[in-house]
Design a protein around this motif. Structure first.
Motif, PDB file in Angstrom:
ATOM      1  N   LEU A  24      -5.872   1.338  -8.289  1.00  0.00           N
ATOM      2  CA  LEU A  24      -5.081   0.589  -7.329  1.00  0.00           C
ATOM      3  C   LEU A  24      -5.479  -0.889  -7.273  1.00  0.00           C
ATOM      4  O   LEU A  24      -4.706  -1.718  -6.795  1.00  0.00           O
ATOM      5  N   GLY A  61       0.802  -1.221   0.000  1.00  0.00           N
ATOM      6  CA  GLY A  61       0.000   0.000   0.000  1.00  0.00           C
ATOM      7  C   GLY A  61       0.831   1.266   0.000  1.00  0.00           C
ATOM      8  O   GLY A  61       0.280   2.375  -0.103  1.00  0.00           O
ATOM      9  N   GLY A 110       0.548   3.197  -3.267  1.00  0.00           N
ATOM     10  CA  GLY A 110      -0.794   3.760  -3.347  1.00  0.00           C
ATOM     11  C   GLY A 110      -0.911   5.020  -2.503  1.00  0.00           C
ATOM     12  O   GLY A 110      -1.559   5.993  -2.901  1.00  0.00           O
ATOM     13  N   ARG A 147      -1.831   8.799  -3.786  1.00  0.00           N
ATOM     14  CA  ARG A 147      -2.924   9.579  -3.189  1.00  0.00           C
ATOM     15  C   ARG A 147      -2.410  10.941  -2.680  1.00  0.00           C
ATOM     16  O   ARG A 147      -3.103  11.948  -2.801  1.00  0.00           O
ATOM     17  N   GLN A 173      -8.990   4.668  -6.636  1.00  0.00           N
ATOM     18  CA  GLN A 173      -9.385   3.391  -6.045  1.00  0.00           C
ATOM     19  C   GLN A 173      -9.474   2.297  -7.101  1.00  0.00           C
ATOM     20  O   GLN A 173      -9.031   1.155  -6.883  1.00  0.00           O
ATOM     21  N   ALA A 205      -2.889  -1.857 -10.355  1.00  0.00           N
ATOM     22  CA  ALA A 205      -1.957  -0.763 -10.643  1.00  0.00           C
ATOM     23  C   ALA A 205      -0.775  -1.206 -11.494  1.00  0.00           C
ATOM     24  O   ALA A 205      -0.221  -0.419 -12.264  1.00  0.00           O
TER      25      ALA A 205
END
Length: 355
Positions: A236, A94, A97, A101, A233, A239
């Motif tokens: 991801l 994560g 990600g 973001r 979202q 990705a």
């Protein structure tokens, strides 16, 4: 050691996506080695990606983009390390990600990439990423601050490739545009699978360089981001294909064609010449221009008109010589075309200019 240049073939650079099996098996071996580094077994991930142990050890073998996606995704989650053992500390699942973001609210790509580089340094200090101006382009460079090759030369290569493909793919996704590369450089000798680099980094390639970097037109940095949280979202969930697939649309192509026609009039007299200078195929050139609501002929006419006006204004050349200089073999055809462009003949245009 002298730097080594490798120019990609026209066929490779024109392809919208890599062939069925183009990813070097060497990259899969690096991922398998990451499991060993953490004292874990890669057998389940390799089976999921349909890579047999015997196939894994074949030095010249290739796998598909889908196999690489499955293997990488499984390894990142099982090892809880999106860097796959490349750095001195893990990047938990994560992490990338979160980086994406953190930059999503940026007003343009330039701000987004600077944020991404800054935030990446907070996660891993083994490398430092930065944007550096390079003429009318910009370079995204990787400064190595730790020994990325401590687990083997292949690990260093894979890390640098992985990071650059990650940020290039994300940048394209942010602005919903193919960001054409002006070049890519790597600080190691050309590997046996160097041909795969022309697919991963379309454009001029240099090995044995001082550091790893990709270069592209600085005007991309001013383009606004076209994504929101909902789109993030969805992205991801899958990705990894961003690091493989090439965008069809290039939101700067019209500007790049204009610049090419102006800078290289002798080489850009037809679609093949323009396409070669932009490192794409003539078919791709025509298709993408159409998507942008333009045509090569319109842009060529525009460039010839601007060149003709400049010659009429700055020189005392006879109209016949101006016509030849901008690509007309017939003076009457030039006068007819100029009248359509300007609403007056070349002679009338010259007389209308201030003394």
């Amino acid at each position: 050691m002298p730097e080594t240049w490798v120019m990609p073939s026209r066929t490779s650079s024109a392809s919208p996506s890599p062939p069925a099996a183009a990813t070097p098996m060497a990259f899969a071996r690096v991922i398998a080695a990451a499991y060993q580094q953490y004292g874990q077994n890669p057998a389940a991930a390799l089976k999921l990606a349909q890579i047999t142990p015997a196939r894994l050890q074949q030095s010249d073998a290739r796998i598909t983009a889908r196999q690489m996606e499955v293997l990488s995704g499984a390894a990142m989650q099982e090892l809880d390390d999106e860097a796959l053992g490349a750095f001195s500390r893990k990047l938990p699942w994560g992490s990338y990600g979160m980086l994406a973001r953190a930059s999503l609210s940026a007003p343009n790509l330039g701000v987004a990439l600077k944020r991404w580089c800054r935030h990446h340094a907070l996660l891993a200090d083994d490398i430092h990423l930065k944007l550096v101006s390079a003429g009318d382009g910009v370079a995204l460079q990787i400064e190595e601050r730790a020994d990325l090759g401590c687990h083997g030369q292949g690990a260093r290569e894979f890390c640098l490739v992985h990071v650059l493909r990650n940020i290039h793919g994300l940048a394209c996704w942010y602005i919903d545009s193919r960001i054409a590369l002006q070049g890519a450089r790597f600080p190691f000798p050309a590997p046996p699978h160097a041909d795969a680099y022309a697919l991963m980094f379309p454009g001029p390639l240099r090995f044995d360089a001082a550091q790893a970097e990709i270069r592209f037109d600085a005007r991309y940095l001013a383009l606004p981001l076209r994504r929101d949280e909902k789109a993030l979202q969805q992205m991801l969930q899958r990705a990894l294909p961003l690091t493989v697939l090439q965008y069809r649309r290039d939101r700067l192509l019209v500007q790049q064609v204009r610049q090419t026609l102006t800078a290289h009039p002798d080489q850009a007299h037809n679609a093949d010449g323009v396409a070669a200078l932009l490192n794409i195929s003539a078919r791709t050139l025509h298709r993408q221009l159409k998507e942008e609501g333009a045509s090569l002929q319109e842009l060529k006419d525009e460039a010839r008109f601007e060149r003709a006006k400049d010659l009429l204004y700055r020189s005392t050349r006879p109209v016949k010589q101006v016509a030849a200089a901008v690509g007309f073999t017939n003076e009457k055809s030039f006068i007819r075309a100029f009248r359509a462009w300007a609403g007056m003949s070349p002679g009338e245009f010259r007389k209308s200019l201030p003394e």
